[in-house]
Design an enzyme around this catalytic site. Sequence first.
Site, mmCIF file in Angstrom:
data_model
loop_
_atom_site.group_PDB
_atom_site.id
_atom_site.type_symbol
_atom_site.label_atom_id
_atom_site.label_comp_id
_atom_site.label_asym_id
_atom_site.label_seq_id
_atom_site.Cartn_x
_atom_site.Cartn_y
_atom_site.Cartn_z
ATOM 1 C CE LYS A 1 11.439 6.121 37.164
ATOM 2 N NZ LYS A 1 12.293 7.252 36.679
ATOM 3 C CG ASP B 1 17.472 11.962 39.732
ATOM 4 O OD1 ASP B 1 16.854 11.135 40.449
ATOM 5 O OD2 ASP B 1 16.988 12.770 38.801
ATOM 6 C CG PHE C 1 15.600 11.150 32.101
ATOM 7 C CD1 PHE C 1 15.105 11.655 30.955
ATOM 8 C CD2 PHE C 1 14.727 10.830 33.428
ATOM 9 C CE1 PHE C 1 13.714 11.880 31.114
ATOM 10 C CE2 PHE C 1 13.308 11.031 33.258
ATOM 11 C CZ PHE C 1 12.948 11.605 31.812
#
Length: 384
Positions: A244, A215, A130
């Site tokens: 985040k 990532d 993702f």
Amino acid sequence: MNFQDLENQHTSGLYAKRPLTIVRGQGARVWDEQGREYIDCVAGHGVANIGHSHPKVVRALSEQAARLITCPEMFYNDTRARLLARLGTLVPGMTRVFLCNSGTEAVEAALKFARYSTGRSGIVAAMRGFHGRTMGALSATWNKKYRAPFQPLVPEFHHVPYNKPAALEAAVTDHTAAVLLEVVQGEGGIHPADAAFLETAQAVCRERGALLIVDEIQSGMGRTGKMFAFQHYDLQPDMVTLAKGIAGGVPMGAVLLGERVADLKPGIHGTTFGGNPLAAAAALATLEVMEEENLPQRAASTGAYFLERLQAIQSPLIREVRGLGLMIGVELKRKVAPYIQALMDQGVLALPAGLTVIRFLPPLVISRAQVDQVVEALQSVLTE
Ligand SMILES: *Cc1c(COP(=O)(O)O)cnc(C)c1O
């Protein structure tokens, strides 16, 4: 006022809602309108790593807001300069940093920088991966549910099975600009990478002139027990994407740039809000808190305790418990949605990761007593 009705009337409709209105947070806890308390193992999808409304971030934001909120990168700024210096010395050899506003933007930028640096267009990513929902990041994302309505996506993205070094090696050619991988797959079900897989990815990238992008949007900022999850391995990625947890809850994304990334010329990429002083102040305060409170180490020790306690649960419903630091998944033999609802009724907020995994991404400041409460709540909902 009924805030749930109000949201339901005017929301985009994109989000599956839970019937809970969160109005306040502190540390690892949040409260609803009635003052009911929850232990927050959602933490904004792994955003609130330093805990909700950390007083240092609150102070940094209010001081910065009173002084200067906006300032584009065409001008210099004191707060941004200090943040860049801090981010640019976290990883040896990664001195340059691109600032943006979200995870998908960080991935989008890294993909563009890889194409720009190599003059190639192919991207190799992983099944179950993702990376976000803008068109480039979505093209790297695996789940059909997210991709199918939006075809055609960007061409020349290839997906290989995760943790299968031979398949990765076969997919990287002299048309490959980059290999893009999560170090611990988050949305895909909490799957940590094998060392051999990441080390093969790095070796093949170097040999064939491609760049390695890791990532760390979910796994970074101390979550797995080190500042970045790739630091558990013998790895020197060419780019690291962050978002985040980077700014204590304030929206921000970043890409750390290694030496194999070309000089980036003015104008080839950019964003209005990138490096704005307000987010920069929050990120700077967040990085200070992570260091002062030893949060990566704390995530390592609390995470090991959490994992051990979960592994001790005797339940025929559990298939596997796995994770790294405070990025933890409990895979069940059935769908998790009702168990997540039952946990909420017991005062514990948790996330799904796919259909069969319960995911815990608590603030790194969660106490052992709070971990005990979470484990006891899980134990009770699994035996009901
Ligand atoms: C959340 C996430 C993204 C996307 O971040 P957004 O800020 O939601 O765009 C990308 N990659 C990973 C690994 C993520 O967990």
